[in-house]
Design an enzyme around this catalytic site. Structure first.
Site, PDB file in Angstrom:
ATOM      1  N   LEU A  11      21.837 -17.269 -71.295  1.00  0.00           N
ATOM      2  CA  LEU A  11      20.587 -17.747 -70.412  1.00  0.00           C
ATOM      3  C   LEU A  11      19.324 -16.999 -70.794  1.00  0.00           C
ATOM      4  CD1 LEU A  11      18.592 -20.234 -69.920  1.00  0.00           C
ATOM      5  CD2 LEU A  11      18.695 -19.485 -67.512  1.00  0.00           C
TER       6      LEU A  11
ATOM      7  N   HIS B  92      21.911 -27.151 -70.779  1.00  0.00           N
ATOM      8  CA  HIS B  92      21.924 -26.337 -69.895  1.00  0.00           C
ATOM      9  C   HIS B  92      22.250 -27.879 -68.778  1.00  0.00           C
ATOM     10  CE1 HIS B  92      19.951 -23.344 -66.890  1.00  0.00           C
ATOM     11  NE2 HIS B  92      18.965 -23.880 -66.842  1.00  0.00           N
TER      12      HIS B  92
ATOM     13  N   ARG C  37      10.156 -28.201 -69.600  1.00  0.00           N
ATOM     14  CA  ARG C  37      11.220 -27.702 -70.783  1.00  0.00           C
ATOM     15  C   ARG C  37      11.455 -29.144 -71.831  1.00  0.00           C
ATOM     16  NH1 ARG C  37      15.246 -25.075 -66.750  1.00  0.00           N
ATOM     17  NH2 ARG C  37      15.073 -23.435 -66.356  1.00  0.00           N
TER      18      ARG C  37
ATOM     19  N   ARG D 203      14.225 -32.110 -65.280  1.00  0.00           N
ATOM     20  CA  ARG D 203      14.213 -31.434 -63.972  1.00  0.00           C
ATOM     21  C   ARG D 203      12.806 -30.889 -64.069  1.00  0.00           C
ATOM     22  NH1 ARG D 203      16.818 -26.523 -62.331  1.00  0.00           N
ATOM     23  NH2 ARG D 203      17.725 -26.132 -64.547  1.00  0.00           N
TER      24      ARG D 203
ATOM     25  N   PHE E 179       6.161 -21.271 -63.456  1.00  0.00           N
ATOM     26  CA  PHE E 179       6.778 -21.939 -63.139  1.00  0.00           C
ATOM     27  C   PHE E 179       6.068 -22.844 -64.171  1.00  0.00           C
ATOM     28  CE2 PHE E 179      12.336 -21.538 -63.075  1.00  0.00           C
ATOM     29  CZ  PHE E 179      12.286 -19.825 -63.763  1.00  0.00           C
TER      30      PHE E 179
ATOM     31  N   HIS F 247      17.389 -26.426 -72.863  1.00  0.00           N
ATOM     32  CA  HIS F 247      17.170 -24.985 -71.789  1.00  0.00           C
ATOM     33  C   HIS F 247      16.156 -24.437 -73.365  1.00  0.00           C
ATOM     34  CE1 HIS F 247      14.727 -21.273 -70.151  1.00  0.00           C
ATOM     35  NE2 HIS F 247      15.449 -22.211 -69.184  1.00  0.00           N
TER      36      HIS F 247
ATOM     37  N   GLU G  86      13.155 -18.849 -67.713  1.00  0.00           N
ATOM     38  CA  GLU G  86      12.204 -19.466 -67.238  1.00  0.00           C
ATOM     39  C   GLU G  86      11.016 -18.109 -67.637  1.00  0.00           C
ATOM     40  OE1 GLU G  86      11.715 -23.409 -67.561  1.00  0.00           O
ATOM     41  OE2 GLU G  86      10.039 -23.131 -66.118  1.00  0.00           O
TER      42      GLU G  86
ATOM     43  N   GLN H 203      19.258 -31.463 -69.687  1.00  0.00           N
ATOM     44  CA  GLN H 203      18.027 -30.560 -70.619  1.00  0.00           C
ATOM     45  C   GLN H 203      18.515 -29.429 -71.262  1.00  0.00           C
ATOM     46  OE1 GLN H 203      16.423 -28.544 -67.067  1.00  0.00           O
ATOM     47  NE2 GLN H 203      15.126 -29.500 -67.908  1.00  0.00           N
TER      48      GLN H 203
HETATM   49  C1  LIG Z   1      22.182 -19.486 -66.692  1.00  0.00           C
HETATM   50  C2  LIG Z   1      22.174 -20.512 -65.206  1.00  0.00           C
HETATM   51  C3  LIG Z   1      21.040 -20.453 -64.814  1.00  0.00           C
HETATM   52  C4  LIG Z   1      19.981 -20.976 -63.706  1.00  0.00           C
HETATM   53  N1  LIG Z   1      18.477 -20.646 -63.671  1.00  0.00           N
HETATM   54  C5  LIG Z   1      18.402 -21.382 -62.731  1.00  0.00           C
HETATM   55  C6  LIG Z   1      16.929 -21.659 -61.722  1.00  0.00           C
HETATM   56  O1  LIG Z   1      16.429 -19.978 -61.870  1.00  0.00           O
HETATM   57  N2  LIG Z   1      16.870 -21.880 -61.318  1.00  0.00           N
HETATM   58  C7  LIG Z   1      17.435 -23.203 -60.892  1.00  0.00           C
HETATM   59  O2  LIG Z   1      16.139 -23.790 -60.102  1.00  0.00           O
HETATM   60  N3  LIG Z   1      17.788 -23.449 -61.281  1.00  0.00           N
HETATM   61  C8  LIG Z   1      18.910 -22.409 -62.038  1.00  0.00           C
HETATM   62  N4  LIG Z   1      20.167 -23.073 -62.445  1.00  0.00           N
HETATM   63  C9  LIG Z   1      20.704 -24.192 -62.233  1.00  0.00           C
HETATM   64  C10 LIG Z   1      21.206 -24.114 -61.207  1.00  0.00           C
HETATM   65  O3  LIG Z   1      21.462 -22.662 -61.350  1.00  0.00           O
HETATM   66  C11 LIG Z   1      22.901 -25.365 -60.754  1.00  0.00           C
HETATM   67  O4  LIG Z   1      22.344 -26.337 -60.970  1.00  0.00           O
HETATM   68  C12 LIG Z   1      23.215 -25.094 -59.551  1.00  0.00           C
HETATM   69  O5  LIG Z   1      23.288 -23.635 -58.679  1.00  0.00           O
HETATM   70  C13 LIG Z   1      24.250 -26.107 -59.172  1.00  0.00           C
HETATM   71  O6  LIG Z   1      24.907 -25.518 -57.970  1.00  0.00           O
HETATM   72  P1  LIG Z   1      25.822 -25.866 -57.513  1.00  0.00           P
HETATM   73  O7  LIG Z   1      26.783 -26.172 -56.469  1.00  0.00           O
HETATM   74  O8  LIG Z   1      26.029 -27.735 -57.046  1.00  0.00           O
HETATM   75  O9  LIG Z   1      27.220 -25.685 -58.541  1.00  0.00           O
HETATM   76  P2  LIG Z   1      27.729 -24.492 -59.532  1.00  0.00           P
HETATM   77  O10 LIG Z   1      27.019 -23.491 -58.543  1.00  0.00           O
HETATM   78  O11 LIG Z   1      28.261 -24.917 -60.291  1.00  0.00           O
HETATM   79  O12 LIG Z   1      29.071 -24.809 -58.274  1.00  0.00           O
HETATM   80  C14 LIG Z   1      30.301 -25.371 -58.352  1.00  0.00           C
HETATM   81  C15 LIG Z   1      31.694 -25.257 -58.009  1.00  0.00           C
HETATM   82  O13 LIG Z   1      32.312 -26.289 -58.183  1.00  0.00           O
HETATM   83  C16 LIG Z   1      34.004 -25.669 -57.898  1.00  0.00           C
HETATM   84  N5  LIG Z   1      34.922 -26.522 -58.765  1.00  0.00           N
HETATM   85  C17 LIG Z   1      34.148 -27.594 -59.908  1.00  0.00           C
HETATM   86  N6  LIG Z   1      35.212 -28.391 -59.897  1.00  0.00           N
HETATM   87  C18 LIG Z   1      35.990 -28.272 -59.043  1.00  0.00           C
HETATM   88  C19 LIG Z   1      37.265 -29.081 -59.484  1.00  0.00           C
HETATM   89  N7  LIG Z   1      37.957 -29.656 -60.221  1.00  0.00           N
HETATM   90  N8  LIG Z   1      37.989 -28.165 -57.992  1.00  0.00           N
HETATM   91  C20 LIG Z   1      37.251 -27.620 -57.313  1.00  0.00           C
HETATM   92  N9  LIG Z   1      36.138 -26.917 -57.416  1.00  0.00           N
HETATM   93  C21 LIG Z   1      35.783 -27.473 -58.399  1.00  0.00           C
HETATM   94  C22 LIG Z   1      34.481 -24.482 -58.488  1.00  0.00           C
HETATM   95  O14 LIG Z   1      35.027 -23.555 -58.342  1.00  0.00           O
HETATM   96  C23 LIG Z   1      32.577 -24.115 -58.243  1.00  0.00           C
HETATM   97  O15 LIG Z   1      32.438 -22.937 -56.829  1.00  0.00           O
HETATM   98  C24 LIG Z   1      20.254 -21.810 -63.492  1.00  0.00           C
HETATM   99  C25 LIG Z   1      21.870 -22.986 -64.361  1.00  0.00           C
HETATM  100  C26 LIG Z   1      22.195 -22.175 -65.467  1.00  0.00           C
HETATM  101  C27 LIG Z   1      23.449 -21.925 -66.185  1.00  0.00           C
END
Ligand SMILES: Cc1cc2nc3c(=O)[nH]c(=O)nc-3n(C[C@H](O)[C@H](O)[C@H](O)COP(=O)(O)OP(=O)(O)OC[C@H]3O[C@@H](n4cnc5c(N)ncnc54)[C@H](O)[C@@H]3O)c2cc1C
Length: 563
Positions: free
Chosen positions: A239, A337, A273, A372, A113, A229, A242, A227
């Site tokens: 997306l 991203h 990135r 990141r 990566f 991407h 990577e 960031q």
């Molecule tokens: C397309 C894509 C691919 C990615 N690929 C990678 C990868 O391969 N490797 C890597 O390390 N990172 C990757 N990332 C980044 C990584 O996936 C995310 O940063 C990470 O998963 C975020 O997790 P989280 O638990 O913080 O939030 P999320 O998984 O975004 O969850 C947010 C939660 O908050 C809840 N929520 C939001 N607002 C409210 C509200 N007002 N009231 C109640 N609930 C609410 C939602 O319902 C959800 O359950 C990627 C991101 C994207 C967009």
């Protein structure tokens, strides 16, 4: 009113990993989530998750790569903690049942990566986030954790001393509002990609938790670092992992030239990135792109490898660009991203606001600094989800419930009633969102000019003014997504202001923040975090700064960052 020791907002990887730790510690934990847990954006993560699990690799080397990738503005104690905990965090997920891809002999497979000096990204084909999320959800179902599904939190409630005492939530299914009292509230609400028009994020990634925390008095850190991407699909921004470059895919311009050698002679496509996105944008600006895009070429990998390692990427390119990656290069461009910034926390996930914690993309711990590394965000969610969950559990055991002021529920009710009562004419929320997010792409994208930033800041007052005039088409109580989007737009405007003001105030180029008028990093004056605060009397965001936490290791001293 319902009460829980710990209320976790968000059921992505960070929220669910924290909840599991709360259950283990024996506290009463509840999750509130605006969508079904398995639809959280974590599910979309494709490429993988970093950890030094190979005996040839080392946790120190992972930490060094991360400090460098962060362009020397990440907090070094938190980075070391994350990289130390990484192998155990992965093995725990493995033992819970995550079906990682394997190499012969059964060990977890790892791929290359960007910005990493070792192939340390563990993966499950190109569906890593999905399998991690399903694993944690199974554990929470088994533990019987209370989940308020399809309920959107719309306010953090604080007592007279300013400590967090609970939340106000809106049940999307019925339109009912209710208060929830908690001894602690953990924000795990993910990122704010929808601030930008072209982005890789789910429509639900509207940064709610950051905006609610800001308004309740918690500072946000380093919001100017967004960031981009390098490989979002040209038309939709969706997306392409990577991991596609990690598997050997490379970038070409419209002339068919593989151009990364000019910009990152050693790491080429696997530079970090920020470096790759700037290289692509330069090719496009200088006229070597096609229809605003350059190309990701996978053809030389062959059909077998593409179908085994990158099946989702092939399908997405077919469905959304009409291109079969086995036979043709995929048109891609830099796309918003990930939010390096977020709710400021210490390395245990506590914010300066008593009773408020944060983890995952909503938080700024800060392990990602100004940029990141791919694969470090999934890691951040499960490592700091666990650490913060444990810390919250220990803290709430010592706390009693604080005063919950019911007028907070009434204030949200009045806001929603006002939105619904407006006549059906004038500005639609989607039109204002489109204008604002388009301006963010234009003025605050991969390259930032002083004129662009000034123009962006000058637009904020107009967005706020127009926001008071938006109207809904849907006036129903149940599943009123029109109403939800209007509320979320308010959060996005607050966050756009933090991003623009932070970028305008930082006269240097560091990580993802690239100023055409200040092309160099300025460690003497700007190796520090930006904090954004909400000033109610001004009705605007104000800034302050604080030092980076360093651990005094010579190898972490800032150097010119080349790849
Ligand atoms: C397309 C894509 C691919 C990615 N690929 C990678 C990868 O391969 N490797 C890597 O390390 N990172 C990757 N990332 C980044 C990584 O996936 C995310 O940063 C990470 O998963 C975020 O997790 P989280 O638990 O913080 O939030 P999320 O998984 O975004 O969850 C947010 C939660 O908050 C809840 N929520 C939001 N607002 C409210 C509200 N007002 N009231 C109640 N609930 C609410 C939602 O319902 C959800 O359950 C990627 C991101 C994207 C967009």
């Amino acid at each position: 009113m319902q009460s829980h020791d710990l209320i976790i907002i968000g059921a992505g990887l960070a929220g669910m990993r924290a909840a599991l730790e709360g259950v283990k510690a024996g506290i009463d934990v509840a999750i509130v989530t605006k969508i079904h847990p398995l639809r959280s954006h974590s599910c979309a993560a494709q490429g993988g998750i970093n950890a030094a699990i190979d005996p040839q690799d080392s946790r120190d080397s992972h930490a060094y790569d991360t400090v460098k990738g962060a362009d020397y503005i990440g907090d070094e104690d938190a980075i070391e903690l994350m990289c130390q905990e990484a192998p155990e965090a992965i093995l725990e997920m493995d033992r819970m049942g995550t079906p990682f891809s394997r190499i012969e002999g059964g060990l977890i497979a790892q791929r290359a990566f960007g910005g990493a000096s070792f192939n340390r990204t563990c993966y499950a084909a190109d569906r890593t986030g999905q399998v991690l999320l399903h694993t944690l959800w199974e554990q929470l179902v088994k533990a019987g954790v209370k989940v308020y599904q399809e309920c959107s939190v719309m306010r953090l409630v604080t007592d007279r001393a300013g400590a967090v005492s609970g939340v106000v939530a809106y049940d999307i299914k019925t339109g009912a509002l209710f208060g929830l009292r908690g001894k602690g509230v953990l924000m795990a609400t993910g990122g704010y990609g929808r601030v930008f028009l072209s982005n890789t994020n789910a429509t639900t990634n509207t940064g709610d938790g950051m905006a609610l925390a800001l308004r309740a008095g918690a500072p946000l850190a380093d919001m100017e670092f967004v960031q981009f991407h390098p490989t979002g699909l040209r038309t939709s921004g969706i997306l392409v992992t990577e991991g596609a470059r990690g598997e050997g895919g490379y970038l070409i311009n419209a002339l068919g030239e593989r151009f990364m050698g000019k910009y990152a002679p050693n790491k080429l496509e696997l530079a970090s990135r920020d470096v790759v996105s700037r290289a692509e944008q330069t090719e496009i600006i200088e006229g070597r792109g096609k229809n605003g895009a350059i190309f990701l070429d996978l053809r030389h990998l062959g059909a077998e490898k593409i179908l085994e390692r990158l099946p989702q990427i092939r399908q997405l390119s077919l469905d959304l660009e009409g291109v079969d990656a086995i036979h043709a290069p995929i048109p891609v461009r830099p796309t918003a991203h990930y939010s390096m910034g977020g709710i400021r926390t210490d390395k245990l996930g506590a914010s300066p606001l008593p009773g408020l914690y944060a983890a995952g993309e909503a938080a700024c711990v800060s392990v990602h600094g100004a940029n990141r590394l791919g694969g470090n965000s999934l890691l951040d969610t499960i490592v700091f989800g666990k650490i913060t969950g444990a810390h919250c559990a220990a803290s709430v055991k010592k706390e009693t419930f604080r005063d919950f002021d019911n007028s907070a529920v009434e204030a949200v009710r009045a806001n929603l009633a006002d939105l619904k009562a407006r006549p059906n004419k004038g500005l639609r929320p989607s039109a204002l969102h489109h204008r604002m997010a388009g301006a963010m792409n234009l003025h605050c994208g991969v390259f930032r000019t002083p004129e662009g930033l000034d123009a962006g800041v000058a637009e904020i007052a107009g967005w706020r003014d127009d926001y008071t005039r938006i109207h809904l088409d849907d006036h129903a109580d149940d599943f009123n997504i029109d109403l939800l989007r209007a509320v979320e737009l308010g959060y996005l405007i607050d966050l756009a202001e933090c991003i623009l003001r932070g970028a305008q105030a930082r006269p240097e180029s560091r990580g993802a923040h690239s100023r055409t008028d200040h092309p160099n990093r300025d460690d003497d004056n700007w190796r520090k975090h930006t904090l954004s605060h909400w000033d109610g009397s001004l009705g605007a965001v104000t800034l302050s700064h604080e030092p980076v936490r360093t651990v005094g290791k010579a190898e972490y001293a800032p150097k010119v960052r080349t790849y």
